[in-house]
Design a protein around this motif. Structure first.
Motif, PDB file in Angstrom:
ATOM      1  N   GLU A 143      11.815   4.604  11.832  1.00 45.87           N
ATOM      2  CA  GLU A 143      11.819   4.156  13.187  1.00 45.87           C
ATOM      3  C   GLU A 143      11.157   5.155  13.918  1.00 45.87           C
ATOM      4  OE1 GLU A 143      15.225   3.304  16.316  1.00 45.87           O
ATOM      5  OE2 GLU A 143      15.011   1.675  14.773  1.00 45.87           O
ATOM      6  N   LEU A 186      10.073   5.962  18.443  1.00 44.34           N
ATOM      7  CA  LEU A 186      10.687   5.535  19.528  1.00 44.34           C
ATOM      8  C   LEU A 186       9.825   6.066  20.784  1.00 44.34           C
ATOM      9  CD1 LEU A 186      13.084   5.133  21.782  1.00 44.34           C
ATOM     10  CD2 LEU A 186      13.505   7.591  21.697  1.00 44.34           C
ATOM     11  N   ALA A 244      18.609   8.070   7.406  1.00 43.19           N
ATOM     12  CA  ALA A 244      17.493   8.129   8.495  1.00 43.19           C
ATOM     13  C   ALA A 244      16.482   7.162   7.930  1.00 43.19           C
ATOM     14  CB  ALA A 244      16.847   9.460   8.273  1.00 43.19           C
ATOM     15  N   TYR A 282      28.436   9.652   9.435  1.00 42.73           N
ATOM     16  CA  TYR A 282      27.646   8.219   9.311  1.00 42.73           C
ATOM     17  C   TYR A 282      26.584   8.168   7.890  1.00 42.73           C
ATOM     18  CZ  TYR A 282      28.325   7.987  14.133  1.00 42.73           C
ATOM     19  OH  TYR A 282      28.792   7.986  15.509  1.00 42.73           O
ATOM     20  N   ARG A 324      26.507  13.139  12.499  1.00 45.56           N
ATOM     21  CA  ARG A 324      25.647  12.671  11.317  1.00 45.56           C
ATOM     22  C   ARG A 324      26.447  12.822   9.829  1.00 45.56           C
ATOM     23  NH1 ARG A 324      20.593  12.090  11.520  1.00 45.56           N
ATOM     24  NH2 ARG A 324      20.513  13.160  13.527  1.00 45.56           N
ATOM     25  N   LEU A 364      27.533   2.093  18.670  1.00 46.04           N
ATOM     26  CA  LEU A 364      27.321   2.966  19.773  1.00 46.04           C
ATOM     27  C   LEU A 364      28.544   3.315  20.571  1.00 46.04           C
ATOM     28  CD1 LEU A 364      26.226   0.947  22.887  1.00 46.04           C
ATOM     29  CD2 LEU A 364      27.458  -0.330  20.937  1.00 46.04           C
ATOM     30  N   THR A 395      22.727  -0.162  12.667  1.00 43.22           N
ATOM     31  CA  THR A 395      21.941   0.758  12.959  1.00 43.22           C
ATOM     32  C   THR A 395      22.801   1.789  13.945  1.00 43.22           C
ATOM     33  OG1 THR A 395      20.497  -0.301  14.804  1.00 43.22           O
ATOM     34  CG2 THR A 395      19.718  -0.240  12.626  1.00 43.22           C
ATOM     35  N   LEU A 396      22.055   2.779  14.158  1.00 43.83           N
ATOM     36  CA  LEU A 396      22.848   3.691  15.112  1.00 43.83           C
ATOM     37  C   LEU A 396      22.094   4.912  15.310  1.00 43.83           C
ATOM     38  CD1 LEU A 396      24.032   6.288  13.470  1.00 43.83           C
ATOM     39  CD2 LEU A 396      25.998   4.765  13.018  1.00 43.83           C
ATOM     40  N   HIS A 397      22.193   5.706  16.473  1.00 40.72           N
ATOM     41  CA  HIS A 397      21.665   7.202  16.650  1.00 40.72           C
ATOM     42  C   HIS A 397      22.943   8.141  16.631  1.00 40.72           C
ATOM     43  CE1 HIS A 397      18.359   4.788  18.478  1.00 40.72           C
ATOM     44  NE2 HIS A 397      17.737   5.676  18.014  1.00 40.72           N
ATOM     45  N   ALA A 398      22.675   9.048  15.798  1.00 35.61           N
ATOM     46  CA  ALA A 398      23.613   9.955  15.609  1.00 35.61           C
ATOM     47  C   ALA A 398      23.413  11.422  16.033  1.00 35.61           C
ATOM     48  CB  ALA A 398      23.775  10.226  14.033  1.00 35.61           C
ATOM     49  N   SER A 399      24.594  11.906  16.707  1.00 33.81           N
ATOM     50  CA  SER A 399      24.268  13.350  17.169  1.00 33.81           C
ATOM     51  C   SER A 399      24.335  14.220  15.686  1.00 33.81           C
ATOM     52  CB  SER A 399      25.374  13.633  17.973  1.00 33.81           C
ATOM     53  OG  SER A 399      26.830  13.633  17.345  1.00 33.81           O
ATOM     54  N   TYR A 430      24.624  -2.962  16.069  1.00 33.25           N
ATOM     55  CA  TYR A 430      24.384  -1.535  16.517  1.00 33.25           C
ATOM     56  C   TYR A 430      25.592  -0.881  16.840  1.00 33.25           C
ATOM     57  CZ  TYR A 430      21.996   2.094  18.852  1.00 33.25           C
ATOM     58  OH  TYR A 430      21.591   3.482  19.271  1.00 33.25           O
TER      59      TYR A 430
END
Length: 156
Positions: free
Chosen positions: A147, A149, A144, A137, A134, A92, A126-130, A90
């Motif tokens: 997933e 939440l 995308a 990545y 984006r 981050l 995995t990651l979460h992108a601003s 992950y």
């Protein structure tokens, strides 16, 4: 020219400050929540650095810290995407100080994360992108997913 080093336990406060700044730069930050998060994050990241479940990198230029990023190793059950492995990565805390942006540093930091995952045989990251992150990545093949939440509402 940036130099990059592996983060140590002594970098926990810096990594915490970068995480705080990263979230604070996003639209409509909840400053109270960020302060609470930072107080909880520093001891957490210190422990994860110590047991090598968080591997971080600090980038510097001419003695100034320019940015940082981390790879968290997650215990994950074997899955069709990684049928014989019990780990995922992950990414981050990818943060670049505003004075150093638009010079490829986010790419460099991400490459350190990706290379470490490859060294460890981790095939799923995995990651979460601003919105700003984006395109970086996506250039590495992140996409995308389906997933979802759920977050328990905060109790006032």
């Amino acid at each position: 020219m940036f130099t990059t080093r592996t983060a140590s336990i002594d970098d926990a406060a810096l990594l915490t400050a970068h995480r705080h700044a990263m979230f604070a730069s996003m639209p409509n930050p909840n400053i109270t929540a960020l302060e609470t998060m930072s107080r909880a994050f520093e001891p957490w990241v210190r422990e994860k650095l110590a047991n090598r479940r968080y591997i971080g990198w600090i980038a510097e230029e001419n003695g100034r810290v320019a940015g940082s990023a981390g790879l968290l190793l997650l215990d994950w059950p074997p899955h069709p995407l990684h049928p014989s492995s019990h780990e995922r990565g992950y990414v981050l805390n990818v943060f670049v100080d505003p004075d150093f942006r638009k010079r490829g540093l986010a790419h460099q930091l991400l490459e350190h994360c990706m290379a470490e995952a490859r060294r460890k045989g981790i095939r799923v990251i995995t990651l979460h992108a601003s919105d700003a992150g984006r395109p970086v990545y996506e250039g590495y093949g992140f996409r995308a997913t389906s997933e979802m939440l759920y977050a328990e509402p905060a109790k006032e």
